[in-house]
Every structure is written in C-alpha cells, then in structure tokens.
Design an enzyme around this catalytic site. Sequence first.
Site, mmCIF file in Angstrom:
data_model
loop_
_atom_site.group_PDB
_atom_site.id
_atom_site.type_symbol
_atom_site.label_atom_id
_atom_site.label_comp_id
_atom_site.label_asym_id
_atom_site.label_seq_id
_atom_site.Cartn_x
_atom_site.Cartn_y
_atom_site.Cartn_z
ATOM 1 N N TYR A 102 27.460 13.278 -22.106
ATOM 2 C CA TYR A 102 26.896 13.290 -20.744
ATOM 3 C C TYR A 102 26.824 14.724 -20.205
ATOM 4 C CZ TYR A 102 26.425 12.078 -15.773
ATOM 5 O OH TYR A 102 25.994 11.979 -14.477
ATOM 6 N N GLY B 198 0.820 -1.214 0.000
ATOM 7 C CA GLY B 198 0.000 0.000 0.000
ATOM 8 C C GLY B 198 0.853 1.264 0.000
HETATM 9 N N1 LIG Z 1 27.162 8.339 -9.217
HETATM 10 C C1 LIG Z 1 27.660 9.510 -9.563
HETATM 11 O O1 LIG Z 1 28.874 9.770 -9.439
HETATM 12 C C2 LIG Z 1 26.757 10.584 -10.080
HETATM 13 C C3 LIG Z 1 27.242 11.899 -10.046
HETATM 14 C C4 LIG Z 1 26.425 12.915 -10.540
HETATM 15 C C5 LIG Z 1 25.178 12.621 -11.023
HETATM 16 N N2 LIG Z 1 24.731 11.323 -11.039
HETATM 17 C C6 LIG Z 1 23.401 11.082 -11.586
HETATM 18 O O2 LIG Z 1 22.612 10.458 -10.604
HETATM 19 C C7 LIG Z 1 21.612 9.642 -11.230
HETATM 20 C C8 LIG Z 1 21.606 8.274 -10.596
HETATM 21 O O3 LIG Z 1 22.877 7.679 -10.825
HETATM 22 P P1 LIG Z 1 23.497 6.564 -9.846
HETATM 23 O O4 LIG Z 1 24.803 7.079 -9.391
HETATM 24 O O5 LIG Z 1 22.518 6.128 -8.840
HETATM 25 O O6 LIG Z 1 23.811 5.423 -10.917
HETATM 26 P P2 LIG Z 1 23.424 3.866 -10.986
HETATM 27 O O7 LIG Z 1 23.747 3.203 -9.711
HETATM 28 O O8 LIG Z 1 24.062 3.390 -12.234
HETATM 29 O O9 LIG Z 1 21.825 3.898 -11.158
HETATM 30 C C9 LIG Z 1 21.284 4.537 -12.258
HETATM 31 C C10 LIG Z 1 19.792 4.346 -12.375
HETATM 32 O O10 LIG Z 1 19.398 4.949 -13.611
HETATM 33 C C11 LIG Z 1 18.708 4.040 -14.411
HETATM 34 N N3 LIG Z 1 19.251 3.946 -15.779
HETATM 35 C C12 LIG Z 1 20.531 3.835 -16.151
HETATM 36 N N4 LIG Z 1 20.625 3.691 -17.480
HETATM 37 C C13 LIG Z 1 19.357 3.707 -17.948
HETATM 38 C C14 LIG Z 1 18.792 3.577 -19.242
HETATM 39 N N5 LIG Z 1 19.556 3.382 -20.328
HETATM 40 N N6 LIG Z 1 17.452 3.636 -19.359
HETATM 41 C C15 LIG Z 1 16.678 3.802 -18.276
HETATM 42 N N7 LIG Z 1 17.148 3.905 -17.018
HETATM 43 C C16 LIG Z 1 18.476 3.858 -16.868
HETATM 44 C C17 LIG Z 1 18.840 2.661 -13.792
HETATM 45 O O11 LIG Z 1 17.536 2.173 -13.776
HETATM 46 P P3 LIG Z 1 17.116 0.642 -13.823
HETATM 47 O O12 LIG Z 1 16.468 0.447 -12.514
HETATM 48 O O13 LIG Z 1 16.191 0.545 -14.968
HETATM 49 O O14 LIG Z 1 18.375 -0.184 -13.998
HETATM 50 C C18 LIG Z 1 19.417 2.893 -12.409
HETATM 51 O O15 LIG Z 1 18.510 2.578 -11.407
HETATM 52 C C19 LIG Z 1 21.942 9.652 -12.724
HETATM 53 O O16 LIG Z 1 21.106 10.548 -13.405
HETATM 54 C C20 LIG Z 1 23.386 10.129 -12.767
HETATM 55 O O17 LIG Z 1 23.675 10.786 -13.979
HETATM 56 C C21 LIG Z 1 25.495 10.307 -10.569
#
Ligand SMILES: NC(=O)c1ccc[n+]([C@@H]2O[C@H](COP(=O)([O-])OP(=O)(O)OC[C@H]3O[C@@H](n4cnc5c(N)ncnc54)[C@H](OP(=O)(O)O)[C@@H]3O)[C@@H](O)[C@H]2O)c1
Length: 282
Positions: free
Chosen positions: A152, A51
């Site tokens: 990116y 829920g």
């Molecule tokens: N980690 C860093 O250093 C960092 C720094 C700055 C910004 N970010 C941003 O933070 C956000 C989350 O990143 P994270 O660090 O948590 O990375 P992560 O662990 O790789 O998780 C990324 C998430 O985005 C989804 N995703 C990735 N590729 C995709 C695709 N081709 N189509 C649809 N969904 C997709 C995945 O969804 P699914 O559940 O479908 O797999 C996953 O749950 C992103 O937007 C990233 O650019 C990350």
Amino acid sequence: MSNSTKIWFVTGASKGIGQRLVRQLLARGDRVAATSRTVASLTEAIGPASGQFLPLQVDLTHDQSVRSAVAQTIRTFGKIDVIVNNAGYAQQGTIEALSDEELRQNFEVNLFAPLSVLRHALPHLREQRGGHVINIASIVGYQGGYAGWGSYVASKFALAGLTESLAAEVAEFGIKATVVYPGPVRTEFLSSGALAVAKRQIDEYAEARASLDLHLDTLHGHQAGDPDKLATLIMQAVDVADSPLHLFAGKIANELAALKAAAVQRDLDAWKGSSEATDFVE
Ligand SMILES: NC(=O)c1ccc[n+]([C@@H]2O[C@H](COP(=O)([O-])OP(=O)(O)OC[C@H]3O[C@@H](n4cnc5c(N)ncnc54)[C@H](OP(=O)(O)O)[C@@H]3O)[C@@H](O)[C@H]2O)c1
C-alpha cells in the site's frame, strides 16, 4: 477554470471519501460522473441518475472499461473539469509474505487505474486547455515507515510521484494537479470488506502483526479524520486560484509530514560532506 459549476469525474464513489465528495458536489449544483464496481451500490448511496449525476459501473482495472466511462462522461456533460482518482484499498502483508498476485492487484487499483483514467481523460483536458487532477494518495505515501504495509505504501508513493510529474507535464496547458495525503479517515477503509489481509502471514514479523492488530482493533471506527470535512477541503483546493500540489489532510498527516521532513533533513545534514564528495571534481 471559473468558480461557476464544474463537471467532475470521481472514482470509487459508493462509499467513504468518494461518496461524501459526490454528495457535496451535487448539493452545490456541480455535475458529477462517478464510478463504482457495482452501479446499484452507487445509486443506493447517492441517488438515481439525473441531468446532474451520471453513475457509472466501471472496472477500473480494465482499460476499455475506463475508456468507455470517460467517453460516456464527455458525451453526457460535454467536458470534464476535475478528475478525482479516489478508488483504492490497503493490502496488508510483509514484503516476503505477499504473493505476486496480491501485490499486482493492489497496484492495479491504486496506481494503474489512475494512469488509465488519465490516459483517456487528459486529451480532453489538454484540448480544453484547463482542468484539475486530484489524486488521493495517503500520508503513508509520504511517510512510509509502517511494518506490514509495504504494498500500500509503495502504491501511494508511486501515485504521489506520478502527480508531481504530471503537474510539471500539464502546467503549460493550464491543467493543475494535486496529490492529497489524508491521515486516518473514518470510513469503511479498514473494515473486513475493504482491507485486504495477506493470505500468508509470517509469525516472526511481530511489528507487522502488531500493526495489523492496531489497525483492526483500535483504529477502525476511531480514525481522527472526518470524510465530510476532507471532501470540503478537496473542493476548496480545486476552487482556489493557487491550488496546492501537495495537500496534507488532518492533524496527524501534518504532524507525520513534518517528522518526515525533519528526518530527511537530519540525514541530509549528516551525510552532506561524503555525499557531495561523490561528484566528479571538475
Ligand atoms: N480512510 C483512510 O484512512 C484513508 C487514509 C488515506 C488515504 N485513503 C485513500 O482514500 C481513498 C478512498 O478511501 P476510503 O477511506 O473512502 O475507503 P472506502 O470507504 O473503503 O472506499 C473506497 C472506495 O474505493 C473503491 N475500491 C476499493 N477497492 C477497490 C477495488 N479493488 N477496485 C476498484 N475500486 C475499489 C470502492 O469502490 P466501489 O464503489 O467499487 O466499492 C470504494 O468506493 C483510497 O484511495 C484510500 O487509499 C484513505
């Protein structure tokens, strides 16, 4: 919005920042619709539907899939208070090496998917005259000087710009918008399963090669940012009355943002005279 429990819509929640955010939200009693490309990975990572929790299998690059996810959330919980456009991935590759397909797919996920979510969710937020949109960009969406990461970087600059425009557009309806600029966060983001490395590499681009090696060999697994603490920060930014439009996360992000601001100020100062001389003399 009051500080009572809220209803959230979070994209890309099977791992990383999205997963940590959803777990914390559920733990404090909020209701959450969360998306993933595979619903099984979502329920494995977070728990079964309840829920309080609506796991949704969504192809964020297909508008109809996004539309039905938003509709199902509204049917289930009655409204959406907070949207978190979190799903995203990094596409590595120099600008001339990247294929059209690699570039467009990166923008599909990082920019057009959030636009699709907003297209279908904003009418509900406008009607209820309230809500909050959180767009997860990156510090590279503010300070973009990284060889080999142009796709990116550009997608995240676009998401940041979109958020600023959105904030101006929806303020009259009591809706808030925040762009989050995290520095490096310790998630799966730089793992081989998540990071897209350009199929074609051009050997002459030494800086881009070195940056890729740095990210894969040195940075992956050692990022300074804690995804749990970032999730808490996002919740704080939503809970306060005066939410920030720009939210930099982590020491590195703060330092790089300050460097960028100083660099822009230097260019402004150096070119002020000749720049202002380009106006008509009236
Ligand atoms: N980690 C860093 O250093 C960092 C720094 C700055 C910004 N970010 C941003 O933070 C956000 C989350 O990143 P994270 O660090 O948590 O990375 P992560 O662990 O790789 O998780 C990324 C998430 O985005 C989804 N995703 C990735 N590729 C995709 C695709 N081709 N189509 C649809 N969904 C997709 C995945 O969804 P699914 O559940 O479908 O797999 C996953 O749950 C992103 O937007 C990233 O650019 C990350």
